[in-house]
Design a protein around this motif. Sequence first.
Motif, PDB file in Angstrom:
ATOM      1  N   VAL A 163     113.510 -23.907  45.459  1.00 44.92           N
ATOM      2  CA  VAL A 163     114.769 -24.116  46.177  1.00 44.92           C
ATOM      3  C   VAL A 163     115.954 -24.008  45.217  1.00 44.92           C
ATOM      4  O   VAL A 163     116.989 -23.417  45.548  1.00 44.92           O
ATOM      5  CB  VAL A 163     114.741 -25.473  46.918  1.00 44.92           C
ATOM      6  N   THR A 176     108.265 -26.909  44.673  1.00 45.31           N
ATOM      7  CA  THR A 176     109.151 -26.643  45.802  1.00 45.31           C
ATOM      8  C   THR A 176     110.617 -26.803  45.402  1.00 45.31           C
ATOM      9  O   THR A 176     111.468 -25.966  45.743  1.00 45.31           O
ATOM     10  CB  THR A 176     108.817 -27.591  46.982  1.00 45.31           C
ATOM     11  N   THR A 177     110.917 -27.840  44.669  1.00 45.64           N
ATOM     12  CA  THR A 177     112.295 -28.065  44.207  1.00 45.64           C
ATOM     13  C   THR A 177     112.733 -26.950  43.260  1.00 45.64           C
ATOM     14  O   THR A 177     113.886 -26.508  43.311  1.00 45.64           O
ATOM     15  CB  THR A 177     112.407 -29.435  43.504  1.00 45.64           C
TER      16      THR A 177
END
Length: 140
Positions: A51, A47-48
């Motif tokens: 993003v 997820t990081t």
Amino acid sequence: MAESTIWWVVAGIAVALELITGTFYLLMLAIGVAAAAIAAHLGADTTTQLVTAAIVGSCTVGGCYLIRSRRPSDAPAESNRDVNLDIGETVQVDGWNADGTATVKYRGAKWTVIGTGDTHGAGPHRVRSVSGSRLVVEKI
């Protein structure tokens, strides 16, 4: 295959597509994908990484857009000295016709000139632009 390797492959594909299409913004997106690859090397979760790719890619595209939009636009080709070296040259107009044109000898050929504004007096004139095969002039 490691996540960082996948990100680097995607970055390479984006750069290759940019080279094929000439779309500069794909290169900015490739920078975002490379940032995600670096985040993967640093141990960030998926997820990081996503993003990071989105934020860095969006910021580089937005920054590039802002820089290009604030830059002054080039003059049109018919009045741009970088495109047409006749712009700024001087011609001698001996007399004007009733239709607002005149004929001058310039660079060894006869040219039709058109005046701008109140330029219909005899004498030296400066070439402001080239419109087809006509010179648009202003009085000096």
